[in-house]
Design a protein around this motif. Structure first.
Motif, PDB file in Angstrom:
ATOM      1  N   GLN A 132       0.805  -1.139   0.158  1.00 31.30           N
ATOM      2  CA  GLN A 132       0.209   0.297   0.159  1.00 31.30           C
ATOM      3  C   GLN A 132       0.751   1.086   0.165  1.00 31.30           C
ATOM      4  OE1 GLN A 132      -2.450  -0.619   3.239  1.00 31.30           O
ATOM      5  NE2 GLN A 132      -3.967   1.419   2.510  1.00 31.30           N
ATOM      6  N   ARG A 133       2.075   0.840   0.387  1.00 31.83           N
ATOM      7  CA  ARG A 133       2.729   2.462   0.719  1.00 31.83           C
ATOM      8  C   ARG A 133       4.459   2.584  -0.344  1.00 31.83           C
ATOM      9  NH1 ARG A 133       4.266   4.331   5.497  1.00 31.83           N
ATOM     10  NH2 ARG A 133       5.413   5.681   4.959  1.00 31.83           N
ATOM     11  N   GLY A 134       3.656   1.308  -1.406  1.00 30.66           N
ATOM     12  CA  GLY A 134       4.192   1.720  -2.429  1.00 30.66           C
ATOM     13  C   GLY A 134       5.888   0.687  -2.340  1.00 30.66           C
ATOM     14  N   ALA A 135       5.779  -0.233  -1.484  1.00 28.24           N
ATOM     15  CA  ALA A 135       7.381  -0.515  -1.887  1.00 28.24           C
ATOM     16  C   ALA A 135       7.258  -2.016  -2.615  1.00 28.24           C
ATOM     17  CB  ALA A 135       7.514  -1.159  -0.063  1.00 28.24           C
ATOM     18  N   THR A 136       8.793  -2.459  -2.939  1.00 25.96           N
ATOM     19  CA  THR A 136       8.599  -3.855  -3.098  1.00 25.96           C
ATOM     20  C   THR A 136       8.432  -4.949  -2.997  1.00 25.96           C
ATOM     21  OG1 THR A 136       9.499  -2.704  -5.701  1.00 25.96           O
ATOM     22  CG2 THR A 136       9.471  -4.437  -5.367  1.00 25.96           C
ATOM     23  N   VAL A 137       8.318  -5.538  -2.754  1.00 26.54           N
ATOM     24  CA  VAL A 137       7.985  -6.362  -1.148  1.00 26.54           C
ATOM     25  C   VAL A 137       7.520  -7.959  -1.954  1.00 26.54           C
ATOM     26  CG1 VAL A 137       6.250  -7.285   0.673  1.00 26.54           C
ATOM     27  CG2 VAL A 137       5.999  -5.284  -0.714  1.00 26.54           C
ATOM     28  N   SER A 138       8.833  -8.694  -0.746  1.00 20.14           N
ATOM     29  CA  SER A 138       9.376 -10.177  -1.303  1.00 20.14           C
ATOM     30  C   SER A 138       8.903 -10.312   0.164  1.00 20.14           C
ATOM     31  CB  SER A 138      10.787 -10.844  -1.968  1.00 20.14           C
ATOM     32  OG  SER A 138      10.770 -10.400  -3.187  1.00 20.14           O
ATOM     33  N   VAL A 139       7.973 -12.176   0.363  1.00 17.22           N
ATOM     34  CA  VAL A 139       7.760 -12.418   1.467  1.00 17.22           C
ATOM     35  C   VAL A 139       7.946 -13.961   1.896  1.00 17.22           C
ATOM     36  CG1 VAL A 139       6.298 -13.501   2.892  1.00 17.22           C
ATOM     37  CG2 VAL A 139       5.513 -10.898   1.960  1.00 17.22           C
ATOM     38  N   CYS A 140       9.660 -14.420   2.143  1.00 16.82           N
ATOM     39  CA  CYS A 140       9.893 -15.636   2.792  1.00 16.82           C
ATOM     40  C   CYS A 140       9.430 -16.484   3.705  1.00 16.82           C
ATOM     41  CB  CYS A 140      11.220 -15.326   2.713  1.00 16.82           C
ATOM     42  SG  CYS A 140      12.479 -14.300   2.009  1.00 16.82           S
ATOM     43  N   HIS A 141       8.569 -17.446   3.543  1.00 20.92           N
ATOM     44  CA  HIS A 141       8.784 -18.635   4.628  1.00 20.92           C
ATOM     45  C   HIS A 141       9.353 -19.363   4.593  1.00 20.92           C
ATOM     46  CE1 HIS A 141       5.267 -20.342   1.971  1.00 20.92           C
ATOM     47  NE2 HIS A 141       5.651 -20.022   1.278  1.00 20.92           N
ATOM     48  N   LEU A 142       9.080 -21.051   5.200  1.00 18.12           N
ATOM     49  CA  LEU A 142       9.769 -21.823   5.324  1.00 18.12           C
ATOM     50  C   LEU A 142       9.431 -23.105   4.727  1.00 18.12           C
ATOM     51  CD1 LEU A 142      10.851 -24.217   7.417  1.00 18.12           C
ATOM     52  CD2 LEU A 142       8.704 -24.854   7.963  1.00 18.12           C
ATOM     53  N   PRO A 143       8.630 -21.925   3.194  1.00 17.86           N
ATOM     54  CA  PRO A 143      10.101 -23.492   2.558  1.00 17.86           C
ATOM     55  C   PRO A 143      10.452 -22.442   1.258  1.00 17.86           C
ATOM     56  CG  PRO A 143       7.166 -23.402   1.731  1.00 17.86           C
ATOM     57  CD  PRO A 143       7.946 -22.222   3.145  1.00 17.86           C
ATOM     58  N   THR A 144      10.913 -21.014   1.330  1.00 20.07           N
ATOM     59  CA  THR A 144      12.082 -20.948   0.931  1.00 20.07           C
ATOM     60  C   THR A 144      13.282 -20.799   1.641  1.00 20.07           C
ATOM     61  OG1 THR A 144      10.310 -18.878   1.441  1.00 20.07           O
ATOM     62  CG2 THR A 144      12.898 -17.948   0.702  1.00 20.07           C
ATOM     63  N   SER A 145      13.196 -20.947   3.070  1.00 21.68           N
ATOM     64  CA  SER A 145      14.057 -21.928   4.083  1.00 21.68           C
ATOM     65  C   SER A 145      14.743 -22.804   3.226  1.00 21.68           C
ATOM     66  CB  SER A 145      13.788 -21.629   5.008  1.00 21.68           C
ATOM     67  OG  SER A 145      14.797 -20.446   5.689  1.00 21.68           O
ATOM     68  N   GLU A 146      13.583 -23.441   2.703  1.00 21.60           N
ATOM     69  CA  GLU A 146      14.117 -25.040   2.952  1.00 21.60           C
ATOM     70  C   GLU A 146      14.625 -25.440   1.349  1.00 21.60           C
ATOM     71  OE1 GLU A 146      10.299 -27.029   5.220  1.00 21.60           O
ATOM     72  OE2 GLU A 146      10.046 -25.958   3.722  1.00 21.60           O
ATOM     73  N   ARG A 147      14.562 -24.334   0.735  1.00 23.32           N
ATOM     74  CA  ARG A 147      15.105 -24.882  -1.060  1.00 23.32           C
ATOM     75  C   ARG A 147      16.136 -23.815  -0.760  1.00 23.32           C
ATOM     76  NH1 ARG A 147      12.245 -22.958  -6.867  1.00 23.32           N
ATOM     77  NH2 ARG A 147      14.661 -22.190  -7.065  1.00 23.32           N
ATOM     78  N   GLY A 148      16.979 -23.472   0.719  1.00 22.81           N
ATOM     79  CA  GLY A 148      18.061 -23.042   0.828  1.00 22.81           C
ATOM     80  C   GLY A 148      18.030 -21.329   0.215  1.00 22.81           C
TER      81      GLY A 148
END
Ligand code: NAP
Length: 290
Positions: free
Chosen positions: A181-197
């Protein structure tokens, strides 16, 4: 607000609280009674104690009457308590203390919460309002605290590359929507992000990094790009010591600004919770009167 590059959450919280003192005073005069905040705890959860205590002491400072209702660790007890609080005209705001005991469905309890008494931005009405950017929406205090810290320190959000680690329902996920909403470019990481390395790859690209996971040392200091603004929401205990998700000592050398744990996001969250309560009651008085 900052010492070296370390963000002083307590100082930011204090400035929010000082501005609330007069505003609550005037609000209670208009209301003709103290504002009442009710916390409902299902079962006994020692992890909630510190947060409840900090809410109680800040409420007392602001002249708010803080009631605590302890109910049994069962769905029906919780739902009955919520329904009773919703019907009680003397209760202005309701908090459902998490985590809930095993077998208690948080979502069924939250469904009963009307937007008019929801200080944590978790009721269906506020979640809808957040998703569709509706005026008058109350946002979750921790997510608001992160943005307030960045705003207080003049950190540019529009167009910034923001990486959020953790997509929990009360911090990471709402924060992603609020940053968008504030105009940022957002990436969201979670457990699968870590599991994939892939966690290092995302973290090392962040201009603003927010971690809201609950795993001590998950984010290595050496992963952080020089000049990143680091906001650590995580609360973990290593022995008796409270720490965040980010390896603070090494991250501090790379970060432009960094929040410590404790003394970073936590105190700002409690102050923002009270600001949410103020906004809620003020809005109600404006729309419906006493
Ligand atoms: P949550 O709902 O349990 O969410 C945790 C998130 O972390 C999930 O999205 C999970 O991924 C992700 N995750 C778990 N392990 C991971 C890993 N190895 N790598 C990457 N992501 C991982 O927790 P929460 O309620 O959002 O709370 C998060 C933390 O913030 C906790 O430490 C909590 O105590 C703290 N907190 C602090 C404040 C404050 O005021 N400072 C307020 C609220 C919460 P999946 O989605 O894939 O499961």
């Amino acid at each position: 607000m900052v010492e070296g590059n370390v963000i002083k959450g307590k100082a930011i919280a204090e400035s929010i609280v000082s501005s609330l003192l007069n505003r609550f005073d005037a609000l209670m005069q208009e209301l003709g009674r103290p504002v009442v905040l009710l916390g409902i705890e299902s079962g006994i959860n020692p992890d909630s104690r510190a947060y409840i205590r900090s809410q109680q002491s800040l409420a007392a400072r602001l002249g708010i009457e803080y009631r605590h209702r302890q109910v049994g660790p069962y769905q029906k007890d919780l739902e009955d308590a919520v329904q009773m609080a919703v019907r009680d005209p003397s209760v202005d705001g309701i908090i459902l203390h998490t985590p809930f005991p095993e077998g208690v469905d948080v979502f069924n309890a939250l469904r009963l919460l009307p937007q008019e008494k929801d200080v944590e931005g978790v009721s269906p009405g506020n979640v809808f309002g957040m998703f569709f950017h509706q005026e008058g929406t109350i946002f979750p205090p921790t997510a608001r605290a992160v943005l307030r810290i960045l705003d207080e320190l003049g950190v540019n959000i529009k167009g910034a590359r923001v990486v959020i680690v953790g997509e929990g329902a009360v911090v990471g996920r709402p924060l992603a929507i609020m940053f968008l909403q504030r105009g940022a470019t957002v990436s969201v990481c979670h457990l699968p992000t870590s599991e994939r390395g892939d966690l290092l790859r995302y973290v090392s690209q962040a201009e603003i990094l927010v971690s809201a996971v609950g795993k001590a040392g998950l984010i290595k200091g050496e992963w952080i790009k020089e000049g990143t603004v680091v906001v650590d929401v995580g609360i973990n205990f290593v022995g008796n010591r409270m720490v965040g998700d980010v390896e603070f000592d090494t991250a501090k050398d790379k970060a432009k600004l960094i929040t410590p744990v404790p003394g970073g996001v936590g105190p700002v969250t409690t102050a923002i919770l009270m600001e949410n309560l103020y906004l809620l009651v003020k809005e109600r008085l404006n729309v419906r009167g006493r």
